[in-house]
Design a protein around this motif. Structure first.
Motif, PDB file in Angstrom:
ATOM      1  N   ARG A  37      -0.448   9.640  -1.739  1.00  0.00           N
ATOM      2  CA  ARG A  37      -0.233   9.896  -0.317  1.00  0.00           C
ATOM      3  C   ARG A  37      -1.373   9.347   0.545  1.00  0.00           C
ATOM      4  NH1 ARG A  37       3.597  13.648   1.141  1.00  0.00           N
ATOM      5  NH2 ARG A  37       3.157  12.752   3.199  1.00  0.00           N
ATOM      6  N   ASP A  39      -0.913   7.947   3.213  1.00  0.00           N
ATOM      7  CA  ASP A  39      -0.559   8.210   4.603  1.00  0.00           C
ATOM      8  C   ASP A  39      -1.284   9.426   5.157  1.00  0.00           C
ATOM      9  OD1 ASP A  39       1.105   9.601   2.689  1.00  0.00           O
ATOM     10  OD2 ASP A  39       2.321  10.310   4.370  1.00  0.00           O
ATOM     11  N   PRO A 266      10.557   8.307   4.234  1.00  0.00           N
ATOM     12  CA  PRO A 266       9.795   7.067   4.062  1.00  0.00           C
ATOM     13  C   PRO A 266      10.021   6.084   5.199  1.00  0.00           C
ATOM     14  CG  PRO A 266      11.698   7.069   2.606  1.00  0.00           C
ATOM     15  CD  PRO A 266      11.661   8.408   3.258  1.00  0.00           C
ATOM     16  N   TYR A 270       8.316  -0.543   5.340  1.00  0.00           N
ATOM     17  CA  TYR A 270       7.492  -0.785   4.161  1.00  0.00           C
ATOM     18  C   TYR A 270       7.820   0.159   3.002  1.00  0.00           C
ATOM     19  CZ  TYR A 270       4.424  -3.736   7.033  1.00  0.00           C
ATOM     20  OH  TYR A 270       3.933  -4.739   7.817  1.00  0.00           O
ATOM     21  N   VAL A 271       7.595   1.437   3.218  1.00  0.00           N
ATOM     22  CA  VAL A 271       7.600   2.398   2.115  1.00  0.00           C
ATOM     23  C   VAL A 271       8.974   2.538   1.478  1.00  0.00           C
ATOM     24  CG1 VAL A 271       7.191   4.810   1.495  1.00  0.00           C
ATOM     25  CG2 VAL A 271       5.609   3.625   3.039  1.00  0.00           C
ATOM     26  N   ILE A 297       2.130   5.464  -0.906  1.00  0.00           N
ATOM     27  CA  ILE A 297       2.738   5.736   0.394  1.00  0.00           C
ATOM     28  C   ILE A 297       1.704   5.315   1.424  1.00  0.00           C
ATOM     29  CG2 ILE A 297       3.885   7.419   1.856  1.00  0.00           C
ATOM     30  CD1 ILE A 297       5.212   6.936  -0.900  1.00  0.00           C
ATOM     31  N   THR A 298       1.897   4.118   1.972  1.00  0.00           N
ATOM     32  CA  THR A 298       0.859   3.528   2.814  1.00  0.00           C
ATOM     33  C   THR A 298       0.871   4.049   4.232  1.00  0.00           C
ATOM     34  OG1 THR A 298       2.387   1.671   3.106  1.00  0.00           O
ATOM     35  CG2 THR A 298       0.619   1.380   1.517  1.00  0.00           C
TER      36      THR A 298
END
Length: 299
Positions: A37, A39, A266, A270-271, A297-298
């Motif tokens: 995570r 994020d 998400p 991206y994710v 998870i960016t």
């Protein structure tokens, strides 16, 4: 204006949390999924954006710069993160945006947030944008905005790759395979370098159509940051869903189902594409039974 502060002054949440996912489909295929995570590193500068900006910001401070200038498209998360970092740390920020026609349109939520954080938005035509790193274009920007520290599009350079190597180090010993979305390649370049070579591998999912060109970009970034190719990594270019920011009904359905099952909605750009690809590889038998996969998870 006082001297800007380093990103570490923001007290990031590091290492970022690692959360297990219980999913009967993955269990059927013999795969265990963990969510890295990233994020949650910082509420305003999440994930790979924090890792990519940290050493760039330090270089700007060391060079006595007061302004960060960078590039991005109309929906760039990187522009928004750079603007937030500038506001929180005491930098002026300039965002050079692809598309001169956008100057006459209302700002979308992403650009509006960057502007709210004090970023000066400068819209240029697409032909000039393709030449954005050429000396005459950079010189023109310096004449217009004064001295600045240039952060490349997506934040990806040797400093960014070096910062993202910490992500790989945080995952040593906890996963066999690490999956990550790829825009400009900087995160995968650093992630792969930080993993335990010989026991771990990384798979990157380009979100751009024709993303195979990132193979060369990642190797270039690793050469600049680490002196050569590092780590066991590869790209899977099948899951761009039509191109950057393009969304198919199948992707949306997958993302909605994932959110319902696991409480994480998400990001579709991206994710979600990375998770979609990860599940597809598991279904194809790309991971041996017993494999632990960590999906980054960016943000």
């Amino acid at each position: 204006m006082t001297a800007p502060a380093c990103l570490d002054a923001l007290e990031p949440r590091l290492p970022s949390p690692l959360v297990g996912v219980v999913d009967e489909r993955l269990a059927r295929w013999g795969v265990e999924l963990l969510l890295k995570r990233d994020d949650l590193i910082h509420p305003r500068i999440p994930g790979n954006k924090y890792r990519k900006l940290r050493l760039n910001v330090q270089a700007a401070i060391d060079g006595g710069h007061r302004t960060l200038l960078t590039f991005g498209g109309a929906y760039s998360n990187h522009l928004r993160a750079t603007a937030a970092a500038g506001r929180l740390l005491g930098f002026h920020t300039v965002g050079v945006v692809r598309g001169a026609e956008l100057a006459d349109r209302p700002l979308n939520p992403s650009l509006a947030r960057a502007a709210e954080d004090g970023m000066r938005l400068h819209f240029i035509d697409r032909a000039t944008y393709r030449r954005k790193t050429e000396p005459d274009v950079v010189a023109g920007l310096e004449r217009r905005f004064g001295r600045f520290y240039l952060v490349p599009e997506g934040g990806s350079n040797a400093a960014a790759a070096t910062g993202c190597a910490d992500l790989g180090r945080e995952l040593r010993g906890v996963a066999d395979v690490v999956t990550v979305a790829c825009g400009t390649g900087g995160t995968l370049a650093g992630l792969a370098a930080g993993l335990d070579h010989g026991t771990q591998r990384a798979v990157g999912f380009p979100v751009l159509k024709g993303g195979g060109f990132l193979d060369g970009e990642i190797q270039r970034l690793q050469q600049a940051a680490f002196g050569g190719r590092r780590g066991d990594w590869r790209l899977d270019t099948r899951f761009h869903c039509g191109g950057y920011a393009r969304i198919t009904p199948e992707l949306r359905e997958f993302a909605d189902e994932f959110a319902e099952r696991h409480g994480l909605n998400p990001d579709l750009t991206y994710v979600a594409k990375m998770l979609y690809g990860t599940y597809a590889l598991a279904a194809e038998g790309a991971f041996a039974p017993g494999t632990r996969v960590a999906a980054v998870i960016t943000g």
